[in-house]
Design a protein around this motif. Structure first.
Motif, PDB file in Angstrom:
ATOM      1  N   THR A  22      38.872  35.987  -4.795  1.00  0.00           N
ATOM      2  CA  THR A  22      37.889  35.950  -3.714  1.00  0.00           C
ATOM      3  C   THR A  22      38.392  36.869  -2.601  1.00  0.00           C
ATOM      4  O   THR A  22      39.588  37.208  -2.564  1.00  0.00           O
ATOM      5  N   PRO A  23      37.546  37.265  -1.680  1.00  0.00           N
ATOM      6  CA  PRO A  23      38.025  38.084  -0.564  1.00  0.00           C
ATOM      7  C   PRO A  23      39.159  37.401   0.214  1.00  0.00           C
ATOM      8  O   PRO A  23      40.119  38.053   0.627  1.00  0.00           O
ATOM      9  N   GLU A  24      39.081  36.077   0.366  1.00  0.00           N
ATOM     10  CA  GLU A  24      40.120  35.347   1.090  1.00  0.00           C
ATOM     11  C   GLU A  24      41.451  35.369   0.320  1.00  0.00           C
ATOM     12  O   GLU A  24      42.509  35.583   0.913  1.00  0.00           O
ATOM     13  N   ALA A  25      41.381  35.157  -0.974  1.00  0.00           N
ATOM     14  CA  ALA A  25      42.595  35.179  -1.796  1.00  0.00           C
ATOM     15  C   ALA A  25      43.190  36.578  -1.826  1.00  0.00           C
ATOM     16  O   ALA A  25      44.419  36.742  -1.752  1.00  0.00           O
ATOM     17  N   ARG A  28      44.982  37.141   1.455  1.00  0.00           N
ATOM     18  CA  ARG A  28      46.263  36.417   1.473  1.00  0.00           C
ATOM     19  C   ARG A  28      47.292  37.170   0.628  1.00  0.00           C
ATOM     20  O   ARG A  28      48.437  37.353   1.036  1.00  0.00           O
ATOM     21  N   ARG A  29      46.864  37.638  -0.526  1.00  0.00           N
ATOM     22  CA  ARG A  29      47.751  38.361  -1.420  1.00  0.00           C
ATOM     23  C   ARG A  29      48.234  39.667  -0.764  1.00  0.00           C
ATOM     24  O   ARG A  29      49.403  40.012  -0.826  1.00  0.00           O
ATOM     25  N   ARG A  30      47.310  40.391  -0.118  1.00  0.00           N
ATOM     26  CA  ARG A  30      47.703  41.625   0.576  1.00  0.00           C
ATOM     27  C   ARG A  30      48.694  41.328   1.704  1.00  0.00           C
ATOM     28  O   ARG A  30      49.609  42.118   1.961  1.00  0.00           O
ATOM     29  N   GLY A  31      48.519  40.208   2.378  1.00  0.00           N
ATOM     30  CA  GLY A  31      49.459  39.811   3.425  1.00  0.00           C
ATOM     31  C   GLY A  31      50.850  39.555   2.868  1.00  0.00           C
ATOM     32  O   GLY A  31      51.859  39.923   3.487  1.00  0.00           O
ATOM     33  N   ALA A  83      48.734  43.781  -9.710  1.00  0.00           N
ATOM     34  CA  ALA A  83      47.973  43.591 -10.953  1.00  0.00           C
ATOM     35  C   ALA A  83      46.882  42.541 -10.760  1.00  0.00           C
ATOM     36  O   ALA A  83      45.749  42.726 -11.216  1.00  0.00           O
ATOM     37  N   ILE A  84      47.209  41.472 -10.073  1.00  0.00           N
ATOM     38  CA  ILE A  84      46.214  40.425  -9.845  1.00  0.00           C
ATOM     39  C   ILE A  84      45.101  40.934  -8.929  1.00  0.00           C
ATOM     40  O   ILE A  84      43.930  40.619  -9.132  1.00  0.00           O
ATOM     41  N   LEU A  85      45.460  41.750  -7.944  1.00  0.00           N
ATOM     42  CA  LEU A  85      44.439  42.331  -7.060  1.00  0.00           C
ATOM     43  C   LEU A  85      43.466  43.211  -7.845  1.00  0.00           C
ATOM     44  O   LEU A  85      42.307  43.356  -7.454  1.00  0.00           O
ATOM     45  N   GLU A  86      43.922  43.791  -8.934  1.00  0.00           N
ATOM     46  CA  GLU A  86      43.083  44.657  -9.764  1.00  0.00           C
ATOM     47  C   GLU A  86      42.403  43.900 -10.911  1.00  0.00           C
ATOM     48  O   GLU A  86      41.640  44.491 -11.669  1.00  0.00           O
TER      49      GLU A  86
END
Length: 165
Positions: A22-25, A28-31, A83-86
């Protein structure tokens, strides 16, 4: 499964989801990626522990998860997060899975809640859904006996005929 489905005879999906972040996840991941890139990699684990572990397991397993995070290291962590972001949305693939599939999760998984596991199990024709109580996102670590018992039972079970649940 996506590349060579005919080579997969059984599939186990533990504490995961078929959807893209999700955009929120993703935020958080980018942070967390930014934190690690700033040289604060060891600060990542304490932020994730409440999302990973059932509250009853935090004190006992928190140090174990922190040590595992350190052992994996910053570069592997960054590769995993990118990888998860992609990760694509795999929901369209689920109905094409034709092998016995175990979908197992911890009832209190905050990262991939029950509804996401139920969604996968409902879409996969030969899915078996297993819920472990008093368990968060790290089911094999939090409930190793329960996970092992479920995996063994699933591996020993004869495949059902197509179309039965």
């Amino acid at each position: 499964m996506r590349l060579v489905p005919d080579r997969v005879t059984r599939l186990a999906l533990l504490d995961t989801q078929a959807r893209a972040d999700t955009p929120e996840a993703a935020q958080r991941r980018r942070g967390l990626v930014a934190l690690a890139e700033r040289g604060e990699f060891l600060g990542v684990a304490p932020r994730l522990l409440p999302l990973f572990l059932h509250p009853d397991h935090l004190e006992r397993l928190g140090p174990v998860v922190t040590a595992m995070t350190a052992a994996v290291g910053k570069e592997a962590f960054l590769r995993q997060q990118r990888a998860i972001l992609e990760r694509p949305d795999s929901r369209p693939l689920l109905a094409s899975i034709r092998c016995p599939t175990l979908v197992l999760f911890g009832r209190q998984d905050r990262l991939t809640p029950p509804s996401l596991h139920e969604e996968m199990a409902a879409a996969i024709p030969e899915a078996t859904l297993v819920v472990l109580p008093n368990c968060g996102h790290l089911a094999p670590l939090e409930r190793p006996g329960g996970v092992t018992a479920q995996l063994l039972a699933w591996l020993e079970a004869r495949p059902r005929e197509a179309g039965t649940r």
